[in-house]
Design a protein around this motif. Structure first.
Motif, PDB file in Angstrom:
ATOM      1  N   ALA A   1       8.385 -15.971   4.755  1.00  0.00           N
ATOM      2  CA  ALA A   1       7.331 -16.773   4.138  1.00  0.00           C
ATOM      3  C   ALA A   1       6.055 -15.935   4.063  1.00  0.00           C
ATOM      4  O   ALA A   1       5.615 -15.374   5.069  1.00  0.00           O
ATOM      5  CB  ALA A   1       7.085 -18.042   4.941  1.00  0.00           C
ATOM      6  N   ILE A   2       5.512 -15.831   2.861  1.00  0.00           N
ATOM      7  CA  ILE A   2       4.244 -15.143   2.628  1.00  0.00           C
ATOM      8  C   ILE A   2       3.341 -16.103   1.861  1.00  0.00           C
ATOM      9  O   ILE A   2       3.819 -17.112   1.344  1.00  0.00           O
ATOM     10  CB  ILE A   2       4.446 -13.806   1.871  1.00  0.00           C
ATOM     11  N   PRO A   3       2.051 -15.832   1.765  1.00  0.00           N
ATOM     12  CA  PRO A   3       1.140 -16.775   1.112  1.00  0.00           C
ATOM     13  C   PRO A   3       1.546 -17.165  -0.322  1.00  0.00           C
ATOM     14  O   PRO A   3       1.330 -18.290  -0.733  1.00  0.00           O
ATOM     15  CB  PRO A   3      -0.197 -16.039   1.125  1.00  0.00           C
ATOM     16  N   ASP A   4       2.172 -16.256  -1.050  1.00  0.00           N
ATOM     17  CA  ASP A   4       2.536 -16.551  -2.441  1.00  0.00           C
ATOM     18  C   ASP A   4       3.945 -17.102  -2.610  1.00  0.00           C
ATOM     19  O   ASP A   4       4.414 -17.260  -3.727  1.00  0.00           O
ATOM     20  CB  ASP A   4       2.400 -15.286  -3.296  1.00  0.00           C
ATOM     21  N   GLY A   5       4.680 -17.345  -1.523  1.00  0.00           N
ATOM     22  CA  GLY A   5       6.041 -17.859  -1.637  1.00  0.00           C
ATOM     23  C   GLY A   5       6.965 -17.223  -0.618  1.00  0.00           C
ATOM     24  O   GLY A   5       6.657 -17.190   0.566  1.00  0.00           O
TER      25      GLY A   5
ATOM     26  N   ARG B   1       4.020   0.306   2.275  1.00  0.00           N
ATOM     27  CA  ARG B   1       3.882  -0.682   3.353  1.00  0.00           C
ATOM     28  C   ARG B   1       3.543  -2.042   2.770  1.00  0.00           C
ATOM     29  O   ARG B   1       2.685  -2.150   1.898  1.00  0.00           O
ATOM     30  CB  ARG B   1       2.771  -0.271   4.318  1.00  0.00           C
ATOM     31  N   LEU B   2       4.206  -3.055   3.298  1.00  0.00           N
ATOM     32  CA  LEU B   2       3.906  -4.425   2.915  1.00  0.00           C
ATOM     33  C   LEU B   2       2.577  -4.810   3.534  1.00  0.00           C
ATOM     34  O   LEU B   2       2.331  -4.561   4.710  1.00  0.00           O
ATOM     35  CB  LEU B   2       5.004  -5.369   3.420  1.00  0.00           C
ATOM     36  N   SER B   3       1.713  -5.408   2.738  1.00  0.00           N
ATOM     37  CA  SER B   3       0.402  -5.793   3.227  1.00  0.00           C
ATOM     38  C   SER B   3       0.117  -7.239   2.828  1.00  0.00           C
ATOM     39  O   SER B   3      -0.426  -7.499   1.759  1.00  0.00           O
ATOM     40  CB  SER B   3      -0.654  -4.847   2.647  1.00  0.00           C
TER      41      SER B   3
ATOM     42  N   THR C   1       0.870  -1.167   0.000  1.00  0.00           N
ATOM     43  CA  THR C   1       0.000   0.000   0.000  1.00  0.00           C
ATOM     44  C   THR C   1       0.908   1.218   0.000  1.00  0.00           C
ATOM     45  O   THR C   1       2.073   1.126   0.376  1.00  0.00           O
ATOM     46  CB  THR C   1      -0.928   0.022   1.232  1.00  0.00           C
ATOM     47  N   GLU C   2       0.368   2.367  -0.415  1.00  0.00           N
ATOM     48  CA  GLU C   2       1.198   3.556  -0.544  1.00  0.00           C
ATOM     49  C   GLU C   2       0.580   4.769   0.132  1.00  0.00           C
ATOM     50  O   GLU C   2      -0.048   5.599  -0.513  1.00  0.00           O
ATOM     51  CB  GLU C   2       1.468   3.852  -2.019  1.00  0.00           C
ATOM     52  N   PRO C   3       0.790   4.891   1.470  1.00  0.00           N
ATOM     53  CA  PRO C   3       0.421   6.154   2.103  1.00  0.00           C
ATOM     54  C   PRO C   3       1.320   7.269   1.545  1.00  0.00           C
ATOM     55  O   PRO C   3       2.250   7.004   0.791  1.00  0.00           O
ATOM     56  CB  PRO C   3       0.704   5.913   3.589  1.00  0.00           C
ATOM     57  N   ALA C   4       1.112   8.478   1.950  1.00  0.00           N
ATOM     58  CA  ALA C   4       1.777   9.644   1.361  1.00  0.00           C
ATOM     59  C   ALA C   4       3.299   9.557   1.327  1.00  0.00           C
ATOM     60  O   ALA C   4       3.909   9.881   0.325  1.00  0.00           O
ATOM     61  CB  ALA C   4       1.349  10.901   2.104  1.00  0.00           C
ATOM     62  N   ASP C   5       3.949   9.117   2.393  1.00  0.00           N
ATOM     63  CA  ASP C   5       5.405   9.201   2.449  1.00  0.00           C
ATOM     64  C   ASP C   5       6.119   7.857   2.464  1.00  0.00           C
ATOM     65  O   ASP C   5       7.314   7.783   2.705  1.00  0.00           O
ATOM     66  CB  ASP C   5       5.834   9.995   3.689  1.00  0.00           C
TER      67      ASP C   5
ATOM     68  N   SER D   1       5.252  -5.451  10.442  1.00  0.00           N
ATOM     69  CA  SER D   1       5.147  -4.392   9.426  1.00  0.00           C
ATOM     70  C   SER D   1       6.479  -4.138   8.753  1.00  0.00           C
ATOM     71  O   SER D   1       7.542  -4.311   9.349  1.00  0.00           O
ATOM     72  CB  SER D   1       4.604  -3.091  10.041  1.00  0.00           C
ATOM     73  N   VAL D   2       6.367  -3.754   7.483  1.00  0.00           N
ATOM     74  CA  VAL D   2       7.504  -3.314   6.679  1.00  0.00           C
ATOM     75  C   VAL D   2       7.103  -1.972   6.098  1.00  0.00           C
ATOM     76  O   VAL D   2       6.108  -1.880   5.381  1.00  0.00           O
ATOM     77  CB  VAL D   2       7.819  -4.287   5.526  1.00  0.00           C
ATOM     78  N   SER D   3       7.876  -0.932   6.421  1.00  0.00           N
ATOM     79  CA  SER D   3       7.612   0.405   5.885  1.00  0.00           C
ATOM     80  C   SER D   3       8.864   0.897   5.188  1.00  0.00           C
ATOM     81  O   SER D   3       9.910   1.054   5.821  1.00  0.00           O
ATOM     82  CB  SER D   3       7.230   1.379   6.999  1.00  0.00           C
ATOM     83  N   ALA D   4       8.759   1.106   3.886  1.00  0.00           N
ATOM     84  CA  ALA D   4       9.847   1.668   3.098  1.00  0.00           C
ATOM     85  C   ALA D   4       9.483   3.116   2.807  1.00  0.00           C
ATOM     86  O   ALA D   4       8.542   3.387   2.056  1.00  0.00           O
ATOM     87  CB  ALA D   4      10.032   0.890   1.806  1.00  0.00           C
ATOM     88  N   PHE D   5      10.184   4.022   3.445  1.00  0.00           N
ATOM     89  CA  PHE D   5       9.873   5.442   3.314  1.00  0.00           C
ATOM     90  C   PHE D   5      10.480   6.003   2.032  1.00  0.00           C
ATOM     91  O   PHE D   5      11.526   5.541   1.574  1.00  0.00           O
ATOM     92  CB  PHE D   5      10.370   6.212   4.539  1.00  0.00           C
ATOM     93  N   LYS D   6       9.838   6.994   1.489  1.00  0.00           N
ATOM     94  CA  LYS D   6      10.291   7.576   0.222  1.00  0.00           C
ATOM     95  C   LYS D   6      11.614   8.321   0.360  1.00  0.00           C
ATOM     96  O   LYS D   6      12.276   8.579  -0.633  1.00  0.00           O
ATOM     97  CB  LYS D   6       9.190   8.445  -0.367  1.00  0.00           C
TER      98      LYS D   6
END
Length: 108
Positions: free
Chosen positions: A32-36, A10-12, A3-7, A79-84
């Motif tokens: 491990a995530i549902p798709d691999g 985020r991994l969802s 997802t992409e909040p303003a700044d 949570s994973v947050s990659a800031f711009k």
């Protein structure tokens, strides 16, 4: 998946769990995530915070000093947050947080 909040981005995904921490010149998390599997590689110095301590870890330094990074194996990645601006925050089950500040030496 993101997802992409303003700044930031985020991994969802549901129930991501760290299955491995690989140590070479840069710690790599395998999640491990549902798709691999999702891999997150940390090449810059980072801070690990837990209940009682905060440590700065240097990936290119002595690999024995990266031992605290192993504490997240088999933990949920909340949570994973990659800031711009290039910062990366990883929050794990049990309150462990990895914070990677931007570095001019590596890609964000």
């Amino acid at each position: 998946m993101f997802t992409e909040p303003a700044d930031q981005w985020r991994l969802s995904v549901s129930d991501p769990v760290v299955t491995r921490v690989l140590i070479d010149w840069a710690p790599t998390l395998q999640v491990a995530i549902p798709d691999g599997l999702l891999e997150i590689k940390v090449e810059a110095p980072f801070v690990v915070s837990a209940e009682s301590a905060t440590l700065e870890l240097e990936p290119a330094g002595d690999p024995q000093l990266l031992g605290p990074a192993l504490a997240v194996v088999r933990k949920r990645l909340h949570s994973v947050s990659a800031f711009k601006n290039g910062r990366l925050d990883l929050v794990f089950e049990g309150g462990v947080v990895w914070r990677v500040d931007p570095s001019p030496l590596f890609e964000a």
